[in-house]
Write a protein that holds these residues in place. Structure first.
Motif, PDB file in Angstrom:
ATOM      1  N   UNK A   1       1.022   0.549   1.617  1.00  0.00           N
ATOM      2  CA  UNK A   1       2.029   0.855   0.611  1.00  0.00           C
ATOM      3  C   UNK A   1       2.042  -0.262  -0.433  1.00  0.00           C
ATOM      4  N   UNK A   2       1.953   0.136  -1.702  1.00  0.00           N
ATOM      5  CA  UNK A   2       2.108  -0.790  -2.819  1.00  0.00           C
ATOM      6  C   UNK A   2       3.461  -0.554  -3.476  1.00  0.00           C
ATOM      7  N   UNK A   3       4.083  -1.644  -3.920  1.00  0.00           N
ATOM      8  CA  UNK A   3       5.305  -1.539  -4.712  1.00  0.00           C
ATOM      9  C   UNK A   3       5.307  -2.644  -5.759  1.00  0.00           C
ATOM     10  N   UNK A   4       5.467  -2.240  -7.016  1.00  0.00           N
ATOM     11  CA  UNK A   4       5.475  -3.195  -8.137  1.00  0.00           C
ATOM     12  C   UNK A   4       4.230  -4.073  -8.135  1.00  0.00           C
ATOM     13  N   UNK A   5       3.080  -3.475  -7.802  1.00  0.00           N
ATOM     14  CA  UNK A   5       1.814  -4.189  -7.885  1.00  0.00           C
ATOM     15  C   UNK A   5       1.480  -5.062  -6.701  1.00  0.00           C
ATOM     16  N   UNK A   6       2.340  -5.090  -5.691  1.00  0.00           N
ATOM     17  CA  UNK A   6       2.109  -5.937  -4.518  1.00  0.00           C
ATOM     18  C   UNK A   6       2.002  -5.087  -3.254  1.00  0.00           C
ATOM     19  N   UNK A   7       1.305  -5.632  -2.246  1.00  0.00           N
ATOM     20  CA  UNK A   7       1.207  -4.958  -0.951  1.00  0.00           C
ATOM     21  C   UNK A   7       2.495  -5.157  -0.176  1.00  0.00           C
ATOM     22  N   UNK A   8       3.111  -4.054   0.248  1.00  0.00           N
ATOM     23  CA  UNK A   8       4.324  -4.130   1.056  1.00  0.00           C
ATOM     24  C   UNK A   8       3.965  -4.128   2.533  1.00  0.00           C
ATOM     25  N   UNK A   9       3.047  -3.243   2.925  1.00  0.00           N
ATOM     26  CA  UNK A   9       2.675  -3.141   4.328  1.00  0.00           C
ATOM     27  C   UNK A   9       1.337  -2.430   4.462  1.00  0.00           C
ATOM     28  N   UNK A  10       0.612  -2.731   5.530  1.00  0.00           N
ATOM     29  CA  UNK A  10      -0.536  -1.948   5.992  1.00  0.00           C
ATOM     30  C   UNK A  10      -0.354  -1.766   7.488  1.00  0.00           C
ATOM     31  N   UNK A  11      -0.331  -0.521   7.933  1.00  0.00           N
ATOM     32  CA  UNK A  11      -0.184  -0.290   9.369  1.00  0.00           C
ATOM     33  C   UNK A  11      -0.767   1.062   9.744  1.00  0.00           C
ATOM     34  N   UNK A  12      -0.921   1.260  11.049  1.00  0.00           N
ATOM     35  CA  UNK A  12      -1.418   2.535  11.532  1.00  0.00           C
ATOM     36  C   UNK A  12      -0.362   3.604  11.295  1.00  0.00           C
TER      37      UNK A  12
END
Length: 505
Positions: free
Chosen positions: A215-226
């Motif tokens: 998930x990206x928000x405002x150009x930054x990575x918020x989370x990566x998960x299964x």
């Protein structure tokens, strides 16, 4: 753990006055579907352009790696040679060329300096058969349906030995059955070891097809998960930064008089082909009438005809507030109190090279003109109000609307339609390519307009949206009304059965 086929490490991309990506990391592995989610303007489009060579090496900070080795793409061709193919919402096909010519585009087989058309056609047929596409390879691509064109684009990518497919909103223009077939193909490609980056605003697709989600928000990575460790609520919260309690916040309407009525409406397209056949419906003040159906059912033709933008009426009539609405041009419909948000914003809705403000003002230029001159101060005030109300993400109102994300372009269309103060609003796929937060904002806008006595006709391919936001639903099939449902009667199974012409038990 399987090594990444393609990886971005700490990438930052800026444009004048805008930081589009900030230290973003992302990777896709062989035999994996990695979903990329986020609101419009979150940076998804910038990231996939960077991964596919549109933004060349040197125009960003950070690094890209292919098979663990640094990759310095100077253009799209370099990315393609590395096995990366990006399939955008706007397909890179030549409409007038044949299916075979599009599959072999840019890579012609030759014999003695001439194109070997026998080999080109044989090869194209072989790739299409692998994808399960039954189509005349000599037919022009423009004659195919949206789902078939999507498969032609994928065939072209795979025959260029793509190991990594980037699919940007691949089901946005597909009907339910076509989307299901595409999901089956993606599963087959994953089983063959191809890595797939999947971008979609349809969360149900993410949970159906993806292995991991970033998930990206405002150009930054918020989370990566299964994906199996995520749920719908947490994913929405990651995307929009807040909880959304109700995805379809339709409020009970206070119905007024019949605003628009069609009686036995029959219309033909080019070549005298009948696309609407004895269509009858009505919509009341304060009501949302949903219209569904499979691709080719006549939904878009119906809205376009009502607005005076398609077809020749051969029988039937339209009544607005009980008075006959004669066939005319879109300008006549707009003056009568109709407004249309088209499904094809790039072709029929926006003037892409013009500014955001210019496009917002198009429907109300007459009201902003004083003594033959445009009141620039009044125009700017209205444009700024609409930008704030609709949360249109743009560097400025003077920026080109063609440079905005698809969802923000859609917001411009809705804002322009609202500003014309219509009595009947025709919405054709109004949330296509729009993130979940912006969808709820558009739904609340629909609520606000119907509470003021506006009548809304909503065409949607998303059955949950159709059920969640409609007070009544008309399902079309073959240019006719197949069946009508009240809100209480409507279920996805019943709507699909009606669209297929089946009786639902």
């Amino acid at each position: 753990m399987t090594a990444a086929l393609l990886e971005a490490r700490g990438v930052t991309k800026t444009f004048p006055g805008v930081v589009a990506l900030k230290n973003v990391s992302f990777d896709v592995r062989a035999g994996e579907v990695h979903a990329l989610c986020g609101e419009n303007g979150a940076g998804k489009s910038t990231l996939i352009k960077l991964l596919s060579g549109v933004h060349p090496y040197g125009s960003y900070e950070g690094e890209l790696l292919v098979d663990g080795k640094p990759a310095h793409f100077l253009g799209v061709a370099d990315a393609q040679r590395a096995g990366i193919a990006a399939i955008a919402q706007e397909l890179a096909l030549v409409p007038a060329l044949s299916v075979a010519e599009n599959v072999r585009l840019g890579d012609w087989p030759t014999e003695s300096g001439l194109v070997d058309w026998v080999e080109a056609r044989r090869d194209a047929r072989e790739w299409l058969e692998k994808l399960g596409l039954e189509a005349d390879i000599d037919a022009p691509v423009e004659s195919l349906g949206a789902g078939q064109r999507q498969l032609v684009e994928i065939a072209k990518a795979l025959r260029h030995r793509a190991r990594i497919l980037i699919l940007d909103e691949p089901t946005a223009a597909l009907a339910e059955a076509e989307a299901e077939r595409l999901m089956g193909l993606i599963r087959e490609l994953r089983a063959q070891g191809i890595g797939i980056v999947y971008i979609s605003h349809r969360l149900e697709e993410i949970f159906t097809i993806a292995d991991r989600v970033t998930v990206l928000r405002d150009g930054s990575t918020v989370t990566t998960r299964r994906v199996d460790a995520a749920d719908r609520g947490s994913l929405i919260r990651d995307m929009v930064g807040r909880d959304i309690a109700d995805l379809f916040p339709r409020r009970a309407p206070k119905l007024g008089e019949v605003r628009l009525e069609a009686r036995g409406l029959t219309a033909e397209g080019e070549g005298g082909v009948r696309k609407l056949d004895s269509v009858s419906f009505s919509v009341r003040a304060g009501e949302v009438l949903g219209i569904g159906g499979l691709m080719g059912a006549g939904r878009t033709e119906l809205l376009m005809h009502v607005f005076g933008a398609w077809g020749k009426r051969t029988r039937g009539e339209l009544l607005l507030d009980g008075k006959a609405l004669l066939p005319g041009l879109p300008g006549d419909a707009l003056s009568a109190g109709l407004a249309l948000v088209t499904e094809d914003r790039r072709r029929h809705g926006l003037i892409l090279e013009q500014s955001v403000g210019f496009n917002l003002s198009l429907s109300t230029l007459d009201r902003l003109t004083r003594g033959g001159l445009l009141d620039l101060e009044a125009e700017a005030e209205l444009n700024e109000r609409d930008r704030a109300d609709l949360r249109i993400k743009t560097p400025s109102l003077d920026a080109s609307v063609g440079g905005l994300s698809g969802g923000n372009q859609q917001k411009v269309l809705v804002g322009r339609a609202r500003r014309s103060a219509p009595r009947v609003l025709l919405l054709d796929e109004p949330t296509r390519g729009v993130d979940v937060g912006a969808k709820v904002e558009i739904y609340e806008l629909i609520n606000a307009m119907t509470e003021r006595g506006l009548a809304v006709i909503l065409v949607s391919s998303e059955l949950p949206e159709l059920i969640g936001m409609s007070d009544r639903i008309v399902m079309m099939r073959g240019g006719r009304v197949a069946r009508e449902f009240t809100r209480a009667q409507a279920t996805q199974e019943k709507l699909i059965a009606a669209a297929l012409g089946q009786e639902h038990a």
